[in-house]
Design a protein around this motif. Structure first.
Motif, PDB file in Angstrom:
ATOM      1  N   TYR A  84      -7.508   3.207 -31.058  1.00 23.80           N
ATOM      2  CA  TYR A  84      -7.474   3.244 -29.601  1.00 23.80           C
ATOM      3  C   TYR A  84      -6.652   2.092 -29.013  1.00 23.80           C
ATOM      4  N   LYS A  85      -6.317   1.117 -29.821  1.00 18.13           N
ATOM      5  CA  LYS A  85      -5.814  -0.176 -29.341  1.00 18.13           C
ATOM      6  C   LYS A  85      -4.623  -0.062 -28.396  1.00 18.13           C
ATOM      7  N   ASP A  86      -3.589   0.663 -28.793  1.00 17.63           N
ATOM      8  CA  ASP A  86      -2.370   0.746 -27.974  1.00 17.63           C
ATOM      9  C   ASP A  86      -2.614   1.478 -26.657  1.00 17.63           C
ATOM     10  N   ALA A  87      -3.372   2.564 -26.716  1.00 23.20           N
ATOM     11  CA  ALA A  87      -3.637   3.351 -25.501  1.00 23.20           C
ATOM     12  C   ALA A  87      -4.435   2.538 -24.488  1.00 23.20           C
ATOM     13  N   LEU A  88      -5.421   1.789 -24.981  1.00 26.21           N
ATOM     14  CA  LEU A  88      -6.242   0.978 -24.079  1.00 26.21           C
ATOM     15  C   LEU A  88      -5.419  -0.180 -23.507  1.00 26.21           C
ATOM     16  N   ALA A  89      -4.539  -0.728 -24.317  1.00 22.67           N
ATOM     17  CA  ALA A  89      -3.666  -1.809 -23.843  1.00 22.67           C
ATOM     18  C   ALA A  89      -2.746  -1.305 -22.730  1.00 22.67           C
ATOM     19  N   LYS A  90      -2.312  -0.067 -22.847  1.00 24.83           N
ATOM     20  CA  LYS A  90      -1.461   0.544 -21.811  1.00 24.83           C
ATOM     21  C   LYS A  90      -2.225   0.642 -20.495  1.00 24.83           C
ATOM     22  N   ASP A  91      -3.474   1.098 -20.558  1.00 32.55           N
ATOM     23  CA  ASP A  91      -4.293   1.182 -19.346  1.00 32.55           C
ATOM     24  C   ASP A  91      -4.480  -0.202 -18.728  1.00 32.55           C
ATOM     25  N   ARG A  92      -4.749  -1.197 -19.574  1.00 32.47           N
ATOM     26  CA  ARG A  92      -4.963  -2.554 -19.091  1.00 32.47           C
ATOM     27  C   ARG A  92      -3.706  -3.125 -18.436  1.00 32.47           C
ATOM     28  N   SER A  93      -2.552  -2.747 -18.947  1.00 34.06           N
ATOM     29  CA  SER A  93      -1.308  -3.245 -18.352  1.00 34.06           C
ATOM     30  C   SER A  93      -1.162  -2.722 -16.921  1.00 34.06           C
ATOM     31  N   GLN A 152       0.811  -1.214   0.000  1.00 32.43           N
ATOM     32  CA  GLN A 152       0.000   0.000   0.000  1.00 32.43           C
ATOM     33  C   GLN A 152       0.847   1.268   0.000  1.00 32.43           C
ATOM     34  N   ASP A 153       2.052   1.199   0.598  1.00 33.46           N
ATOM     35  CA  ASP A 153       2.863   2.412   0.672  1.00 33.46           C
ATOM     36  C   ASP A 153       3.857   2.523  -0.482  1.00 33.46           C
ATOM     37  N   GLU A 154       3.799   1.583  -1.434  1.00 33.72           N
ATOM     38  CA  GLU A 154       4.687   1.650  -2.590  1.00 33.72           C
ATOM     39  C   GLU A 154       4.222   2.737  -3.557  1.00 33.72           C
ATOM     40  N   THR A 155       5.172   3.360  -4.220  1.00 32.74           N
ATOM     41  CA  THR A 155       4.863   4.365  -5.225  1.00 32.74           C
ATOM     42  C   THR A 155       5.049   3.757  -6.611  1.00 32.74           C
ATOM     43  N   PHE A 156       3.977   3.770  -7.388  1.00 37.91           N
ATOM     44  CA  PHE A 156       4.028   3.213  -8.736  1.00 37.91           C
ATOM     45  C   PHE A 156       4.394   4.317  -9.722  1.00 37.91           C
ATOM     46  N   SER A 157       5.240   3.980 -10.668  1.00 36.49           N
ATOM     47  CA  SER A 157       5.679   4.973 -11.657  1.00 36.49           C
ATOM     48  C   SER A 157       4.838   4.865 -12.930  1.00 36.49           C
ATOM     49  N   PHE A 158       3.824   5.721 -13.028  1.00 36.26           N
ATOM     50  CA  PHE A 158       2.979   5.767 -14.225  1.00 36.26           C
ATOM     51  C   PHE A 158       3.707   6.495 -15.356  1.00 36.26           C
ATOM     52  N   ASP A 159       3.441   6.070 -16.576  1.00 35.81           N
ATOM     53  CA  ASP A 159       3.839   6.843 -17.746  1.00 35.81           C
ATOM     54  C   ASP A 159       2.629   7.701 -18.121  1.00 35.81           C
ATOM     55  N   TYR A 160       2.708   8.987 -17.803  1.00 38.45           N
ATOM     56  CA  TYR A 160       1.558   9.870 -18.006  1.00 38.45           C
ATOM     57  C   TYR A 160       1.467  10.411 -19.434  1.00 38.45           C
ATOM     58  N   SER A 161       2.440  10.100 -20.265  1.00 34.23           N
ATOM     59  CA  SER A 161       2.412  10.631 -21.636  1.00 34.23           C
ATOM     60  C   SER A 161       1.232  10.059 -22.409  1.00 34.23           C
TER      61      SER A 161
END
Length: 227
Positions: free
Chosen positions: A180-189, A42-51
């Motif tokens: 949309y395929k790649d962007a949605l796959a990124k969210d799913r990952s 719970q206290d871990e920080t996840f590194s999102f790719d916000y691009s």
């Protein structure tokens, strides 16, 4: 003599029972240890790719909020209707935070379609139109979850409330080509890696919000902005 053989047999059986129990316990310990290590802390920080992710707010805002949502999720609609306005007024407009939306479509079959279409709107028409469309979809969310409400026609007609016919056709063509395929796959990952199992799931500067109320959430964002 017969008594001695019986005793030996009993002792041998007991020995093998102990061995089996020990092996089972060892396997259970290894399994639980692996499960524990696989779970994100719970206290871990996840590194999102916000691009290339839709967001509202100042690019330089110190706090990054991520919402994982589903356009058919009643709790997400409640978040959009009641909490989002507070975030907008107290956090986004004041430059304390920016809000990202990422997709976790799982409620019903048109959850996937609406996520695909909204992602296409973002890719083709940009951030501002996306957010208008995003809020419009939540305003149209049906009361019944298990209905195929967000048909392609409903999605196109909804977009037509915001943009001209040429832009609607542009989005429809890109949607058919699965832009949309790649962007949605990124969210799913992210959903898979973070083991997200409900919506809305919220993150503040990469840390999952685990509080019990939206008031706590707002306060945590304000606290993060002061750091």
């Amino acid at each position: 003599m017969a008594k001695s053989k019986k005793a030996n047999k009993s002792g041998s059986s007991f020995f093998w029972i102990v061995i089996v129990v020990a092996v089972v316990l060892l396997a259970l310990i290894v399994f639980l240890s692996k499960q524990s290590s696989d779970e994100p802390k719970q206290d871990e920080t996840f590194s999102f790719d916000y691009s290339n992710q839709p967001f509202e707010g100042d690019e330089n805002a110190p706090v990054e909020i991520v919402e994982f949502g589903d356009y058919k999720c009643p709790a997400c609609k409640d978040f959009n209707d009641t909490v989002y306005p507070v975030i907008q007024k107290d956090l986004i407009e004041t430059g304390k935070a920016k809000l990202y939306f990422m997709n976790y479509p799982f409620i019903y079959k048109d959850s996937e379609r609406s996520a695909q279409f909204a992602e296409t709107v973002y890719q083709e028409l940009g951030n501002d139109v996306f957010w208008k469309f995003h809020h419009l979809l939540y305003s149209k969310q049906p009361k019944e979850e298990k209905t195929d409400f967000f048909t392609l026609k409903v999605l196109k007609d909804s977009l037509a409330e915001l943009v001209n016919e040429a832009d609607v056709k542009k989005v429809e063509e890109a949607f058919k080509n699965k832009e949309y395929k790649d962007a949605l796959a990124k969210d799913r990952s992210y959903v898979s890696e973070l083991k997200i199992d409900s919506t809305p799931s919220l993150f503040i500067n990469g840390k999952k919000f685990t509080g019990s109320s939206y008031d706590e959430f707002i306060q945590e964002v304000k606290d993060a902005a002061k750091k």
